[in-house]
Enzyme design. Structure first.
Site, PDB file in Angstrom:
ATOM      1  N   GLY A  43      80.665  83.009  53.177  1.00 31.44           N
ATOM      2  CA  GLY A  43      79.246  83.300  53.302  1.00 31.44           C
ATOM      3  C   GLY A  43      78.442  82.576  52.241  1.00 31.44           C
ATOM      4  O   GLY A  43      78.956  82.297  51.152  1.00 31.44           O
ATOM      5  N   GLN A  48      71.371  80.506  46.851  1.00 31.00           N
ATOM      6  CA  GLN A  48      72.503  79.758  46.290  1.00 31.00           C
ATOM      7  C   GLN A  48      72.338  78.247  46.445  1.00 31.00           C
ATOM      8  O   GLN A  48      73.026  77.471  45.785  1.00 31.00           O
ATOM      9  CB  GLN A  48      73.818  80.183  46.960  1.00 31.00           C
ATOM     10  N   CYS A  87      82.764  84.511  44.741  1.00 34.23           N
ATOM     11  CA  CYS A  87      81.445  84.014  45.130  1.00 34.23           C
ATOM     12  C   CYS A  87      81.398  82.521  44.840  1.00 34.23           C
ATOM     13  O   CYS A  87      81.855  82.087  43.783  1.00 34.23           O
ATOM     14  CB  CYS A  87      80.379  84.745  44.316  1.00 34.23           C
ATOM     15  N   LEU A  88      80.850  81.745  45.757  1.00 35.57           N
ATOM     16  CA  LEU A  88      80.750  80.295  45.545  1.00 35.57           C
ATOM     17  C   LEU A  88      79.939  79.976  44.295  1.00 35.57           C
ATOM     18  O   LEU A  88      80.129  78.929  43.684  1.00 35.57           O
ATOM     19  CB  LEU A  88      80.106  79.619  46.768  1.00 35.57           C
ATOM     20  N   HIS A 129      77.508  91.434  50.667  1.00 33.53           N
ATOM     21  CA  HIS A 129      77.535  90.510  49.523  1.00 33.53           C
ATOM     22  C   HIS A 129      76.393  89.490  49.645  1.00 33.53           C
ATOM     23  O   HIS A 129      75.670  89.233  48.684  1.00 33.53           O
ATOM     24  CB  HIS A 129      78.908  89.816  49.490  1.00 33.53           C
ATOM     25  N   GLU A 130      76.245  88.925  50.852  1.00 35.60           N
ATOM     26  CA  GLU A 130      75.202  87.908  51.046  1.00 35.60           C
ATOM     27  C   GLU A 130      73.810  88.527  50.994  1.00 35.60           C
ATOM     28  O   GLU A 130      72.872  87.922  50.457  1.00 35.60           O
ATOM     29  CB  GLU A 130      75.404  87.164  52.371  1.00 35.60           C
ATOM     30  N   HIS A 133      72.512  88.716  47.574  1.00 41.22           N
ATOM     31  CA  HIS A 133      71.975  87.460  47.036  1.00 41.22           C
ATOM     32  C   HIS A 133      70.465  87.347  47.288  1.00 41.22           C
ATOM     33  O   HIS A 133      69.742  86.778  46.480  1.00 41.22           O
ATOM     34  CB  HIS A 133      72.668  86.250  47.671  1.00 41.22           C
TER      35      HIS A 133
HETATM   36 NI    NI Z   1      78.130  85.106  46.630  1.00 44.02          NI
END
Ligand code: NI
Length: 163
Positions: A43, A48, A87-88, A129-130, A133
């Site tokens: 995701g 991000q 997380c990226l 989670h997304e 963000h």
């Molecule tokens: Ni993340």
């Protein structure tokens, strides 16, 4: 397109509502799905990539790619699950996070069509989670403080070593 990482204030800002789902938004959604493939993520959310709008995309194994625009979480189950997340934007760091086992979400897709989705398990987790963000919240915020401090210290060490 680079993913913005921990330490950049952008990740702490609240994303703004998308007024019109136009070609630009559609192109951004496609770009975000490409980033997921490239970086092997499940995701990614607008902030991000420095796009401060309420959009995220999800792609988990065995499920279709999904785009969520202007999402609202309508319901979260009382039942919770603890599971390891990454997380990226915080590469190399993983920790257990407790989240609702199931959710109901309403959003628009990249074609401008509204939809409602019931999700559970991993899909529900990735969506939550997304969604975080978009509110400037990171998964580490859900980790107990002591553990979080240790993980950030570890991240900073490896991050500095890499520069
Ligand atoms: Ni993340």
């Amino acid at each position: 397109m680079q993913i913005i990482t921990l330490g950049d204030e952008v990740l702490r800002k609240k994303a703004q509502k998308i007024d019109k789902i136009d070609d630009d938004v559609k192109a951004t959604a496609i770009k975000m799905l490409e980033i997921l493939k490239r970086d092997k993520g499940v995701g990614v959310a607008g902030p991000q990539i420095g796009f401060m709008k309420r959009i995220f995309v999800v792609s988990i194994e065995g499920d279709s790619e999904r785009v969520f625009i202007n999402p609202s979480i309508l319901e979260t189950s009382m039942e919770t699950v603890k599971y390891e997340e990454g997380c990226l934007s915080i590469p190399g760091i993983y920790a257990n996070v407790i989240r609702a086992q199931a959710i109901k979400i309403q959003a628009w897709n990249e074609k401008g069509r509204p939809f409602t989705l019931q999700a559970d398990g991993l899909l529900a987790r990735v969506i939550l989670h997304e969604y975080d963000h978009l509110e400037g919240v990171l998964f580490l915020d859900h980790v107990p403080e002591k553990k979080r401090d240790k993980l950030i210290e570890k991240y900073e060490k490896t991050h500095k070593a890499a520069v």
